[in-house]
Design a protein around this motif. Structure first.
Motif, PDB file in Angstrom:
ATOM      1  N   GLU A 101      49.028  44.368  44.140  1.00 32.53           N
ATOM      2  CA  GLU A 101      48.413  43.077  43.813  1.00 32.53           C
ATOM      3  C   GLU A 101      47.554  42.578  44.976  1.00 32.53           C
ATOM      4  N   MET A 102      48.009  42.800  46.199  1.00 34.21           N
ATOM      5  CA  MET A 102      47.230  42.397  47.373  1.00 34.21           C
ATOM      6  C   MET A 102      45.878  43.096  47.389  1.00 34.21           C
TER       7      MET A 102
ATOM      8  N   LYS B  82      43.845  34.405  53.644  1.00 35.83           N
ATOM      9  CA  LYS B  82      44.560  35.202  52.645  1.00 35.83           C
ATOM     10  C   LYS B  82      44.750  36.634  53.151  1.00 35.83           C
TER      11      LYS B  82
ATOM     12  N   VAL C 292      54.011  39.090  47.139  1.00 39.31           N
ATOM     13  CA  VAL C 292      52.893  39.718  46.431  1.00 39.31           C
ATOM     14  C   VAL C 292      53.033  41.208  46.690  1.00 39.31           C
TER      15      VAL C 292
ATOM     16  N   GLU D 231      43.672  41.745  44.513  1.00 35.29           N
ATOM     17  CA  GLU D 231      43.230  40.364  44.733  1.00 35.29           C
ATOM     18  C   GLU D 231      42.178  40.281  45.830  1.00 35.29           C
TER      19      GLU D 231
ATOM     20  N   ASP E 296      38.338  39.066  45.444  1.00 30.87           N
ATOM     21  CA  ASP E 296      37.856  37.961  46.285  1.00 30.87           C
ATOM     22  C   ASP E 296      36.627  38.373  47.086  1.00 30.87           C
TER      23      ASP E 296
ATOM     24  N   ASP F 237      43.540  30.206  46.864  1.00 26.53           N
ATOM     25  CA  ASP F 237      44.616  30.545  47.792  1.00 26.53           C
ATOM     26  C   ASP F 237      45.738  31.273  47.049  1.00 26.53           C
ATOM     27  N   ASN F 238      46.546  32.007  47.802  1.00 28.88           N
ATOM     28  CA  ASN F 238      47.727  32.650  47.245  1.00 28.88           C
ATOM     29  C   ASN F 238      48.922  32.220  48.078  1.00 28.88           C
ATOM     30  N   ASP F 239      49.752  31.348  47.510  1.00 25.69           N
ATOM     31  CA  ASP F 239      50.921  30.811  48.211  1.00 25.69           C
ATOM     32  C   ASP F 239      52.234  31.416  47.709  1.00 25.69           C
ATOM     33  N   ARG F 240      52.145  32.505  46.952  1.00 25.99           N
ATOM     34  CA  ARG F 240      53.365  33.094  46.395  1.00 25.99           C
ATOM     35  C   ARG F 240      54.265  33.638  47.498  1.00 25.99           C
TER      36      ARG F 240
END
Length: 165
Positions: free
Chosen positions: A109-110, A39, A105, A113, A117, A99-102
């Motif tokens: 937000e990164m 990520k 971002v 997040e 995490d 996971d982040n599959d967007r």
């Protein structure tokens, strides 16, 4: 976790049942490290905006640090005569970090997040350390303290970087 194959058993003075619970916790931590590494690299590759250079470099530094502890985690599991992760599928079954599959971002937000995490990873490490202490596995307990400190520093940097004003 299945019993260790006879040819994978390594000598240890620790109770194998106790080390099994420590290995389970370490394998979750290892899966989360791989998830967080990927990520962080994802965000490193896809960050954009006015702070691109700073974020790009920070994410790369943090990803390198996270990847750097993966071998130590896996080897610690093996030193206690247990087995560790074997595949991407194994990681996905054990990871607690989502996971982040967007497709896109935002940089804010990164930062948020990744901070959250890293805080989750700290909790996973603390659980592993508690299990290690219960198993009288001082080597694992001691090394996990370093990993907690590193994750706390990453969370702190992400928090401070996200502050406005």
């Amino acid at each position: 976790m299945a019993d260790v194959a006879p040819n994978l058993k390594t000598p240890t003075d620790l109770n194998r049942n106790d080390t099994r619970t420590v290995a389970e916790a370490l394998n979750i931590a290892l899966a989360d490290c791989f998830a967080l590494y990927l990520k962080t690299k994802n965000f490193h590759w896809h960050v954009s905006g006015p702070h691109f250079r700073d974020y790009h470099l920070m994410f790369d530094d943090q990803a390198t640090q996270i990847l750097g502890i993966t071998d130590a985690i896996g080897e610690r599991v093996r030193k206690t005569s247990q087995t560790t992760l074997r595949s991407i599928g194994d990681i996905s079954r054990r990871q607690t970090i989502v996971d982040n599959d967007r497709d896109y971002v935002s940089p804010d937000e990164m930062l948020a997040e990744l901070r959250e995490d890293n805080l989750k990873l700290i909790a996973v490490f603390r659980d592993a350390r508690e299990r290690a202490e219960e198993a009288n596995d001082t080597a694992t307990s001691s090394i996990v303290d370093d990993w907690i400190d590193q994750a706390e520093e990453r969370a702190w940097f992400l928090f401070e970087t996200a502050r406005k004003g």
